[in-house]
Design a protein around this motif. Structure first.
Motif, PDB file in Angstrom:
ATOM      1  N   ASP A  18       0.885  -1.131  -0.085  1.00  0.00           N
ATOM      2  CA  ASP A  18       0.185  -0.023  -0.048  1.00  0.00           C
ATOM      3  C   ASP A  18       0.834   1.195  -0.136  1.00  0.00           C
ATOM      4  N   PRO A  19       2.035   1.210   0.690  1.00  0.00           N
ATOM      5  CA  PRO A  19       2.729   2.582   0.692  1.00  0.00           C
ATOM      6  C   PRO A  19       3.620   2.786  -0.808  1.00  0.00           C
ATOM      7  N   GLY A  65       0.727   4.351  -2.618  1.00  0.00           N
ATOM      8  CA  GLY A  65       0.611   5.731  -2.281  1.00  0.00           C
ATOM      9  C   GLY A  65       1.646   6.454  -2.884  1.00  0.00           C
ATOM     10  N   GLU A 114      -4.347   8.638  -1.703  1.00  0.00           N
ATOM     11  CA  GLU A 114      -5.293   8.137  -0.926  1.00  0.00           C
ATOM     12  C   GLU A 114      -4.896   6.730  -0.127  1.00  0.00           C
ATOM     13  N   PHE A 115      -4.009   6.003  -0.729  1.00  0.00           N
ATOM     14  CA  PHE A 115      -3.294   4.614  -0.242  1.00  0.00           C
ATOM     15  C   PHE A 115      -2.451   4.848   0.940  1.00  0.00           C
ATOM     16  N   GLU A 116      -1.829   6.022   0.749  1.00  0.00           N
ATOM     17  CA  GLU A 116      -0.774   6.168   1.925  1.00  0.00           C
ATOM     18  C   GLU A 116      -1.582   6.490   3.245  1.00  0.00           C
ATOM     19  N   SER A 137       8.854   4.495   0.060  1.00  0.00           N
ATOM     20  CA  SER A 137       7.732   5.381   0.338  1.00  0.00           C
ATOM     21  C   SER A 137       7.873   6.815   0.818  1.00  0.00           C
ATOM     22  N   TRP A 172      -9.476  13.210   2.970  1.00  0.00           N
ATOM     23  CA  TRP A 172      -8.156  12.426   3.688  1.00  0.00           C
ATOM     24  C   TRP A 172      -8.789  11.928   4.881  1.00  0.00           C
TER      25      TRP A 172
END
Length: 328
Positions: free
Chosen positions: A93-94, A97, A102-104, A175, A318
């Motif tokens: 996910d990072p 991101g 948004e994935f962060e 990331s 967010w």
């Protein structure tokens, strides 16, 4: 006539041999890349996925697995899947991101409380929101596979409080959120690819690294690291994603088989990782690592400014996504 008869018999025999050996070529071959060694659960999970897809499509689809960054670094593979030059990647996910902000949110320190919380996310409105955003960027999520909660290993000293990390040179994931997290802890964060990490630890290029216990074990970091501190500072999903155009080009029944296999493996993977963490810690201890718990409230408090920073930078949408996940 006799020769023709013999030829026919040979052809039938050859056809029968092919049937018995099951060596008919699949109609569709898809490439799946990941960053871990064949000893890691990423690989065994990928093998199970390939098996389920083959069974679910009656042998029409074959998944070719490329472990250990054979197709490039994780950021490179993720970008290749987005662009359509690679079919699938088991990413993080990072890393997503870095492309989709948004994935962060998933990588915020101490966002997830435990594995029950992690399990509740899969299938939630928050997960669906991220899956929809992913499709807008040319990728389809096939399953929220598991990485685990990250811990810290190093060769300098046990880490008990955030202050113990000051000045440490630490390998981190590639990331922006990881850089911001450890800069806040007065660490010198150093991105290094997984394929180069063992050598970097061995040569002292960095003092330590942060990964789940499974990676410390499969990567044999116990051979070049003395201390392991159970910070559990960030949880990481390992989403299996596929290029959307490629996915959309497949027949509905094949798309259903891919999604079904991806979800099934995610469930098995998450259960396995959560149940084996304690055993991995004991095994690392048996291999000579000194393992300690940390002052968790102190670490959680030290990370609070990051929540404020990102909410200020990213805005209310967010913050709403973060609250959705926190409230699961």
């Amino acid at each position: 006539m006799k020769a023709r008869h013999v030829s026919l018999l040979l052809a039938v025999a050859l056809f029968s041999l092919v049937l018995v050996s099951g060596s008919f070529a699949a109609e569709i071959e898809l490439n799946l890349g990941h960053a871990a060694s064949v000893a890691h659960h990423y690989h065994t999970s990928s093998e199970l996925f390939a098996k389920l897809v083959e069974e679910g499509t009656g042998g029409k689809v074959k998944i070719n697995i490329f472990p250990a960054n054979q197709l490039g670094s994780l950021p490179d593979m993720t970008e290749s899947v987005r662009l359509g030059t690679q079919d699938m990647v088991l990413t993080a996910d990072p890393i997503i991101g870095n492309i989709i902000p948004e994935f962060e949110a998933l990588y915020l320190p101490y966002l997830f409380r435990d594995y029950a919380h992690v399990t509740a996310f899969d299938g939630s409105d928050a997960a669906k929101k991220l899956e929809d955003i992913l499709q807008e960027h040319g990728m389809v999520l096939l399953g929220w596979w598991e990485n685990g909660f990250r811990v810290i290993t190093n060769n300098r000293k046990p880490i008990v409080t955030p202050a113990d990390m000051a000045g440490m040179k630490l390998r981190i994931g590639e990331s922006k959120m990881a850089v911001n997290t450890f800069t806040l802890l007065n660490v010198n964060p150093t991105p290094i690819t997984m394929s180069e990490l063992f050598t970097a630890l061995q040569l002292g290029t960095v003092d330590g690294q942060e990964n789940p216990t499974g990676r410390a074990l499969s990567g044999k970091y116990y051979e070049v690291q003395k201390y392991l501190s159970l910070t559990r500072h960030q949880h990481v999903y390992e989403p299996l994603v596929m290029n959307k155009a490629k996915f959309d080009s497949l027949a509905p029944e094949i798309r259903a088989a891919l999604l079904g296999a991806g979800k099934k493996v995610a469930e098995i993977d998450r259960k396995s990782v959560s149940e084996t963490e304690a055993g991995e810690i004991e095994e690392l201890k048996a291999k000579g690592m000194e393992i300690n718990e940390v002052d968790l409230p102190a670490f959680q408090e030290a990370m609070r400014p990051l929540y404020d920073q990102y909410e200020k930078e990213r805005g209310e949408k967010w913050a709403e996504l973060v609250r959705m996940i926190q409230n699961l």
